[in-house]
Every structure is written in C-alpha cells, then in structure tokens.
Write a protein that holds these residues in place. Sequence first.
Motif, mmCIF file in Angstrom:
data_model
loop_
_atom_site.group_PDB
_atom_site.id
_atom_site.type_symbol
_atom_site.label_atom_id
_atom_site.label_comp_id
_atom_site.label_asym_id
_atom_site.label_seq_id
_atom_site.Cartn_x
_atom_site.Cartn_y
_atom_site.Cartn_z
ATOM 1 N N TRP A 125 14.831 13.353 40.938
ATOM 2 C CA TRP A 125 15.099 12.623 39.693
ATOM 3 C C TRP A 125 14.475 11.241 39.683
ATOM 4 O O TRP A 125 14.555 10.540 38.681
ATOM 5 C CB TRP A 125 16.593 12.577 39.442
ATOM 6 N N THR A 126 13.832 10.829 40.756
ATOM 7 C CA THR A 126 13.094 9.559 40.736
ATOM 8 C C THR A 126 11.684 9.754 40.202
ATOM 9 O O THR A 126 11.002 8.794 39.886
ATOM 10 C CB THR A 126 13.019 8.945 42.149
ATOM 11 N N ALA A 127 11.246 10.998 40.087
ATOM 12 C CA ALA A 127 9.912 11.299 39.563
ATOM 13 C C ALA A 127 9.921 11.148 38.039
ATOM 14 O O ALA A 127 10.936 11.360 37.384
ATOM 15 C CB ALA A 127 9.496 12.722 39.946
ATOM 16 N N LYS A 128 8.774 10.790 37.462
ATOM 17 C CA LYS A 128 8.624 10.692 36.012
ATOM 18 C C LYS A 128 8.634 12.103 35.438
ATOM 19 O O LYS A 128 7.835 12.948 35.841
ATOM 20 C CB LYS A 128 7.313 9.977 35.678
ATOM 21 N N MET A 129 9.552 12.370 34.513
ATOM 22 C CA MET A 129 9.696 13.698 33.928
ATOM 23 C C MET A 129 9.479 13.606 32.422
ATOM 24 O O MET A 129 9.910 12.656 31.787
ATOM 25 C CB MET A 129 11.093 14.253 34.205
ATOM 26 N N PHE A 130 8.803 14.620 31.858
ATOM 27 C CA PHE A 130 8.569 14.671 30.423
ATOM 28 C C PHE A 130 9.232 15.927 29.861
ATOM 29 O O PHE A 130 8.912 17.039 30.291
ATOM 30 C CB PHE A 130 7.074 14.716 30.111
ATOM 31 N N LYS A 131 10.128 15.742 28.913
ATOM 32 C CA LYS A 131 10.737 16.882 28.243
ATOM 33 C C LYS A 131 9.672 17.518 27.360
ATOM 34 O O LYS A 131 8.955 16.824 26.638
ATOM 35 C CB LYS A 131 11.927 16.442 27.396
ATOM 36 N N VAL A 132 9.552 18.860 27.437
ATOM 37 C CA VAL A 132 8.546 19.580 26.655
ATOM 38 C C VAL A 132 9.190 20.736 25.909
ATOM 39 O O VAL A 132 10.269 21.208 26.277
ATOM 40 C CB VAL A 132 7.388 20.108 27.546
ATOM 41 N N ASP A 133 8.509 21.200 24.866
ATOM 42 C CA ASP A 133 8.935 22.386 24.138
ATOM 43 C C ASP A 133 8.728 23.588 25.051
ATOM 44 O O ASP A 133 7.608 23.851 25.496
ATOM 45 C CB ASP A 133 8.100 22.511 22.868
ATOM 46 N N LYS A 134 9.787 24.328 25.336
ATOM 47 C CA LYS A 134 9.683 25.469 26.257
ATOM 48 C C LYS A 134 8.689 26.514 25.771
ATOM 49 O O LYS A 134 8.092 27.226 26.562
ATOM 50 C CB LYS A 134 11.044 26.101 26.509
ATOM 51 N N ASN A 135 8.485 26.621 24.461
ATOM 52 C CA ASN A 135 7.542 27.595 23.915
ATOM 53 C C ASN A 135 6.084 27.176 24.093
ATOM 54 O O ASN A 135 5.181 27.993 23.890
ATOM 55 C CB ASN A 135 7.828 27.840 22.432
ATOM 56 N N SER A 136 5.857 25.921 24.470
ATOM 57 C CA SER A 136 4.484 25.442 24.669
ATOM 58 C C SER A 136 4.027 25.547 26.120
ATOM 59 O O SER A 136 2.861 25.336 26.413
ATOM 60 C CB SER A 136 4.369 23.979 24.224
ATOM 61 N N VAL A 137 4.919 25.894 27.030
ATOM 62 C CA VAL A 137 4.602 25.896 28.461
ATOM 63 C C VAL A 137 3.671 27.056 28.812
ATOM 64 O O VAL A 137 3.880 28.193 28.395
ATOM 65 C CB VAL A 137 5.887 25.972 29.311
ATOM 66 N N GLY A 138 2.614 26.740 29.569
ATOM 67 C CA GLY A 138 1.694 27.747 30.074
ATOM 68 C C GLY A 138 1.278 27.395 31.489
ATOM 69 O O GLY A 138 1.186 26.225 31.848
ATOM 70 N N GLN A 139 1.034 28.407 32.303
ATOM 71 C CA GLN A 139 0.641 28.189 33.694
ATOM 72 C C GLN A 139 -0.873 28.186 33.833
ATOM 73 O O GLN A 139 -1.583 28.926 33.142
ATOM 74 C CB GLN A 139 1.227 29.271 34.595
ATOM 75 N N PHE A 140 -1.378 27.355 34.733
ATOM 76 C CA PHE A 140 -2.801 27.299 35.069
ATOM 77 C C PHE A 140 -3.200 28.616 35.726
ATOM 78 O O PHE A 140 -2.539 29.100 36.622
ATOM 79 C CB PHE A 140 -3.054 26.113 36.001
ATOM 80 N N THR A 141 -4.306 29.214 35.271
ATOM 81 C CA THR A 141 -4.762 30.509 35.784
ATOM 82 C C THR A 141 -5.529 30.398 37.100
ATOM 83 O O THR A 141 -5.742 31.393 37.775
ATOM 84 C CB THR A 141 -5.685 31.198 34.775
ATOM 85 N N GLY A 142 -5.991 29.206 37.416
ATOM 86 C CA GLY A 142 -6.868 29.036 38.575
ATOM 87 C C GLY A 142 -8.334 29.094 38.185
ATOM 88 O O GLY A 142 -9.209 28.903 39.024
#
Length: 152
Positions: A49-66
């Motif tokens: 919880w000391t890290a900077k966190m950004f609340k995001v829209d869960k429907n916008s989340v995508g994983q990096f494919t590599g």
Amino acid sequence: MKRINKFRGKTPDGKWVYGSLIQDTTDRGRLVTFIVPDLPSDCKAGNLWTAKMFKVDKNSVGQFTGCLDKHGNEVYEGDIVDAWSAGSHCTHGLIGFSCCGFYILLNGDNGPLGPWNLAPSQYTNLDEHLEIVGNVIDNPELVAGYMKWCTE
C-alpha cells in the motif's frame, strides 16, 4: 521464454496506466481494480500500500501479450491490429485471450474467421507482421462486429 505479467487499464479521467494488476474488494463487497506502475520487488502485504496505485475501469484491463508491433509498441489484450502471415492480410484483428494463450480474432468478408495463435516465440520477426490500429475501449466502432459475434 519468461512470461511478462504486465497489464494496462484506463483511469476514470481517461489516462492509460501500465504495470501490475491488483484487485481487492471494498467493505461493501464490490471488486475494485488497480494498476500499480512500480510494484515493489519485495512485495508483502505491509509495503504494497506504499506503492502508487491507480484505480482503473475493470473492463479496460488487458494483459501484455509479450509481442511488439512493427513500430515497437507493446501489444495488449483488447488491441485491434492489422496482421499479415504468409502473404495473407487481416484487417482489424482483435487481440484476445483464452485458456490456451493469446490470439487474434480475424475479420473476414463474411464476419469473423476464427483465431490465429499469437505468441512471441511462434514467428521470427513477429513485429513486422502486426500493426496496432486501435483498441476496444477507445475505438469501439472498429470492433462492433466482433462484439456481436463473441456474445452469440
């Protein structure tokens, strides 16, 4: 090959952020989704919880494919790409994920054709075969046909 666990998500003010994915429930039981750009390497409950966190829209989340596209841009789940393979061209393929890995859902003259596997180790010079042209959040008009097909 080492798997890269990197995500992106869009904040309520419209900014894309990149990093680690954190999901937590509120005291009312609702799921809240965060992206943490610089997650501590020694991440423990006490220092998370000391890290900077950004609340995001869960429907916008995508994983990096590599994978990277031909301009060196990282390709994420939810991106819309132009793709080439063995002389064939796909316009506006949609990057997705299933239990078997990342794929490109191809667009054909009569609707979606089906998926191509997408893996950094699958092709040589993969970056020359992909170009990002948008994403499902910022360019929904490019994927209206896919969304209908995926929900049927």
